[in-house]
Design a protein around this motif. Sequence first.
Motif, PDB file in Angstrom:
ATOM      1  N   SER A  13       0.854  -1.190   0.000  1.00 58.49           N
ATOM      2  CA  SER A  13       0.000   0.000   0.000  1.00 58.49           C
ATOM      3  C   SER A  13       0.889   1.238   0.000  1.00 58.49           C
ATOM      4  CB  SER A  13      -0.909   0.002   1.228  1.00 58.49           C
ATOM      5  OG  SER A  13      -0.135  -0.084   2.390  1.00 58.49           O
ATOM      6  N   ASP A  14       0.543   2.148  -0.852  1.00 58.11           N
ATOM      7  CA  ASP A  14       1.392   3.335  -1.033  1.00 58.11           C
ATOM      8  C   ASP A  14       0.518   4.572  -1.154  1.00 58.11           C
ATOM      9  OD1 ASP A  14       3.612   4.881  -1.422  1.00 58.11           O
ATOM     10  OD2 ASP A  14       3.945   4.288  -3.506  1.00 58.11           O
ATOM     11  N   LEU A  15       1.168   5.681  -0.970  1.00 58.91           N
ATOM     12  CA  LEU A  15       0.483   6.965  -1.116  1.00 58.91           C
ATOM     13  C   LEU A  15       0.418   7.318  -2.598  1.00 58.91           C
ATOM     14  CD1 LEU A  15      -0.410   9.239   0.886  1.00 58.91           C
ATOM     15  CD2 LEU A  15       1.831  10.236   0.484  1.00 58.91           C
TER      16      LEU A  15
ATOM     17  N   LEU B 295       0.856   9.807  -5.234  1.00 61.63           N
ATOM     18  CA  LEU B 295       1.525  11.115  -5.266  1.00 61.63           C
ATOM     19  C   LEU B 295       0.720  12.173  -6.011  1.00 61.63           C
ATOM     20  CD1 LEU B 295       5.364  10.568  -5.571  1.00 61.63           C
ATOM     21  CD2 LEU B 295       4.035  11.262  -3.607  1.00 61.63           C
TER      22      LEU B 295
ATOM     23  N   ARG C 210      17.340  12.284  -6.583  1.00 64.50           N
ATOM     24  CA  ARG C 210      16.901  12.080  -5.200  1.00 64.50           C
ATOM     25  C   ARG C 210      18.062  12.416  -4.264  1.00 64.50           C
ATOM     26  NH1 ARG C 210      12.671   8.059  -5.373  1.00 64.50           N
ATOM     27  NH2 ARG C 210      12.954   7.625  -3.161  1.00 64.50           N
TER      28      ARG C 210
ATOM     29  N   PHE D  78       0.400   2.392   5.395  1.00 61.24           N
ATOM     30  CA  PHE D  78       1.283   2.411   4.228  1.00 61.24           C
ATOM     31  C   PHE D  78       2.404   1.409   4.461  1.00 61.24           C
ATOM     32  CE2 PHE D  78      -0.423   6.756   4.412  1.00 61.24           C
ATOM     33  CZ  PHE D  78      -1.074   6.765   3.200  1.00 61.24           C
TER      34      PHE D  78
ATOM     35  N   ASP E  65       4.755   0.554   1.777  1.00 63.50           N
ATOM     36  CA  ASP E  65       5.750   0.549   0.699  1.00 63.50           C
ATOM     37  C   ASP E  65       6.948   1.471   0.949  1.00 63.50           C
ATOM     38  OD1 ASP E  65       4.067  -1.132  -0.444  1.00 63.50           O
ATOM     39  OD2 ASP E  65       3.638   0.046  -2.246  1.00 63.50           O
TER      40      ASP E  65
ATOM     41  N   PHE F 242      10.479   0.550  -0.360  1.00 64.40           N
ATOM     42  CA  PHE F 242      10.804   0.404  -1.787  1.00 64.40           C
ATOM     43  C   PHE F 242      11.086   1.782  -2.379  1.00 64.40           C
ATOM     44  CE2 PHE F 242       7.961  -3.122  -0.688  1.00 64.40           C
ATOM     45  CZ  PHE F 242       8.850  -4.165  -0.880  1.00 64.40           C
ATOM     46  N   GLU F 243      12.274   1.910  -2.954  1.00 68.88           N
ATOM     47  CA  GLU F 243      12.740   3.245  -3.337  1.00 68.88           C
ATOM     48  C   GLU F 243      11.902   3.906  -4.423  1.00 68.88           C
ATOM     49  OE1 GLU F 243      14.652   5.063  -1.760  1.00 68.88           O
ATOM     50  OE2 GLU F 243      15.340   3.550  -0.353  1.00 68.88           O
TER      51      GLU F 243
ATOM     52  N   SER G 228       8.646   3.885  -4.512  1.00 67.78           N
ATOM     53  CA  SER G 228       7.302   4.202  -4.034  1.00 67.78           C
ATOM     54  C   SER G 228       7.135   5.693  -3.748  1.00 67.78           C
ATOM     55  CB  SER G 228       7.013   3.411  -2.759  1.00 67.78           C
ATOM     56  OG  SER G 228       7.835   3.886  -1.720  1.00 67.78           O
ATOM     57  N   GLY G 229       5.873   6.112  -3.725  1.00 69.93           N
ATOM     58  CA  GLY G 229       5.575   7.503  -3.405  1.00 69.93           C
ATOM     59  C   GLY G 229       5.986   7.823  -1.985  1.00 69.93           C
ATOM     60  N   MET G 230       5.838   6.838  -1.077  1.00 72.55           N
ATOM     61  CA  MET G 230       6.242   7.046   0.318  1.00 72.55           C
ATOM     62  C   MET G 230       7.736   7.340   0.406  1.00 72.55           C
ATOM     63  SD  MET G 230       3.780   6.965   2.355  1.00 72.55           S
ATOM     64  CE  MET G 230       4.559   6.791   3.926  1.00 72.55           C
ATOM     65  N   ALA G 231       8.538   6.609  -0.402  1.00 74.93           N
ATOM     66  CA  ALA G 231      10.000   6.803  -0.363  1.00 74.93           C
ATOM     67  C   ALA G 231      10.362   8.210  -0.812  1.00 74.93           C
ATOM     68  CB  ALA G 231      10.692   5.769  -1.233  1.00 74.93           C
ATOM     69  N   VAL G 232       9.613   8.695  -1.819  1.00 75.16           N
ATOM     70  CA  VAL G 232       9.876  10.063  -2.286  1.00 75.16           C
ATOM     71  C   VAL G 232       9.612  11.051  -1.161  1.00 75.16           C
ATOM     72  CG1 VAL G 232       9.126  11.856  -3.896  1.00 75.16           C
ATOM     73  CG2 VAL G 232       9.348   9.503  -4.686  1.00 75.16           C
ATOM     74  N   LEU G 233       8.490  10.849  -0.463  1.00 73.14           N
ATOM     75  CA  LEU G 233       8.158  11.747   0.639  1.00 73.14           C
ATOM     76  C   LEU G 233       9.171  11.641   1.779  1.00 73.14           C
ATOM     77  CD1 LEU G 233       4.302  11.763   1.180  1.00 73.14           C
ATOM     78  CD2 LEU G 233       5.763  13.510   0.207  1.00 73.14           C
TER      79      LEU G 233
END
Lengths: 142, 620
Positions: free
Chosen positions: A20-22, A24, A59, B31, B33, B36-37, B39-44
């Motif tokens: 499960s992910d956000l 964006l 990044r 959440f 993920d 995992f690099e 993923s949107g979470m990783a970006v945040l």
Amino acid sequence: MANYDATSTNRSKRSVRIFSDLNLNFTRNPATKDVAKLYDIEAVKRSVRNLINTNEGERPFQPTLGSGIRALLFENMTPIIETLLKDRIAETINVYEPRALLTSILVQGDIDRNEYLCTISFRVVNTTADPVTITEFLQRLR
Amino acid sequence: MATTSKLDISELDFTSVKANLKRFLSNQDEFKDYDFEGSGMAVLLDLLAYNTHYLAYNANVMGNEMFIDTADLRNSIVSHAKTLGYTPNSPRAPVADINVVVNNATGATLTCSAGTQFMTTVDGVSYNFVTIGDTVISPVDGVYTFSNLKIYEGTYITYTYTVDTTDIDQRFLIPSANADTDTLVVTVQNSSTDTITSTYTLATGITSLTDTSKVYFLQEAEDGQFEIYFGDGVTGKKLDDENIISLSYVVSNKEAANGASSFTLSGMIGGFGQVAITTNSNAANGAESESNESIKFNAPKSYAAQDRAVTIDDYKAKVKELYANTQSVSAWGGEDHSTPYYGRVYISIYPKTGSNLTTSTKNSIVTTLKNYSIGSVTPVIVDPEVTYILLTSNVRYKEAATTKAATTLKSEITDALTTYNTTTLQQFDNMLRYSKVLDTIDDVDTNAILSNITTLKLRKSFTPALSTSTKYTISFSNALYNPHSEHNKSAGGILSSTGFKIDGDTTNIYYVNDDGSGNVRLYYLVGSVKTYTNNTQGTIDYSTGDIVLNSLNVSSIENIRGEASTVVELTVTPSSNDIVPVRNQVLSIDVANSSITVEADTFEGGASGAGIGYTTTTSY
């Protein structure tokens, strides 16, 4: 980035969601009024797309993360570049997305439209779902 | 969304912050993920961790800047120094002392006004020198002479401000980072209509100031510029609205014109241009503004001295403050002098540029120091004595391990020794440690250089008074090599000298050596045979390193290394390879006259010639 995924059709049939992910795009879930989320296969697809569209050095503190395909889009359109694109995408997914088991990558140059059509097929680990296919147009923006 | 959990906030770097956030997120299942690099979470998480790291870095830098020991920015260091009552030195303009005779002048008096220009050339570059005050003279026997006129290198600038008390942000900056505040003259005119003008002086303390004291205060402001400010009506006279402040100062090229010796007038003096100029002392004392390191070093010491010179460290700090061209200062009480002299403090100054200080500079420093010293103590400035160290080094290297030629290695060794000399020696209190010199040579190329055998000798010189029978004492202040009585007697002991002629003998060139028993012998050479004319010309004390030459009457001095000389050099072998400088001694390796031999080594393991016909260099 625009969301081209068919969100409703690619959910796992398993009862428990494992990824499960956000989202964006920060769209709102109409039912819960909370921020929208992505699950399972959908989350992995988005992750793959993110990785391909990330350039090396983009990044913070992770200079090697990313595919670095942007530079290739400014090269002359040749079969060599197609192969290079394919290799870069495969390497990125293999290294940074352990949830995706690649089955094939097809990169085709469309010289008239100045773009590459990139079709990536993979299976998602720990799911019984069919192989997933992502189709992405790679086009330079400037 | 996420459940609450403890978040570790002591980590400051990016990876640790990100790991903490992941650990925090592992306590929830909304959440999953974040690991995992792509993923949107990783970006945040990247953004959050980057932001935290950025703020942590900022806080760290700010923490550093809060203390004088760790501050890095000039403005911070200056500000810390300000709280300690310390004003850093501004750049200093070279100053020369000249006499000017004006040949075609007439009248009862003649004025050389502030800003009068003189020209000179140093290394092909022209420099402007100026006077900073009006000097009025009367002719003596019809000759108009300006004696001991001080001229400063640079451009004479006058900058004015009109006081506006309604402007609470008004400041009086000297608008140049290269201004020499020693040349600053501050005058205040009452207003544009009231032309009464007063000269204000620099306040050096507040105890004697009243509400009418015409003083200004000086401090360094931003970007190396200086700022003056005035009293508040209690401590020092307060300025009034419409007062016109006039700042006159010299903007210089700092040390560039040091050493200028020949000057010509540019323009006129009182309308007359036919002048004859003689130089009393060459331009000297030009210096950069005080460095950050120097401020960090001096400010706390100056504070500890409390504007008084009592202890030896007080003198060291005060001299550095008074004389900007100081590289290193040594000070010692008269009781510690070689011949004790109570009631004196001896100070030796090793200048950054130029050789020894001129007599007028020394007098000026002594006069100023008396304002801070205890009444019964007299400061005395003595010149530093440089003891040169001559190295004889035999270096062996492995030919197969390098592509460098022996000459290249030799030149690299010379460079390394020069750097060692500049960075480690050439300061008071810095001793030569033999093993470090050996390491310096070995470290030039750790793969190629196999070994070095290095011996050293000490050299000092004295300036003989020609055609006068004089006693000379030369102190090496280090024990000399004398393993047994009559050591090396026949070959000349451990002392050697450069040549000179003595009164009454215009033919032979004389030298001195020792007999290994404490006597200095005078001799001349016939072919290569030494003919001794006096076996007790003087004494040599092997334990203290003192050499005394009694009643030596030198009539002329022979060339040294092909060049005319005014000194006689004495070279000795020390007892220890570690050399200590004492009091006003400074050690310096004479790299140019050291002997460095670099040769390929034949005793290389596995080489066909290994172990056959190998010779080593003597270590003595």
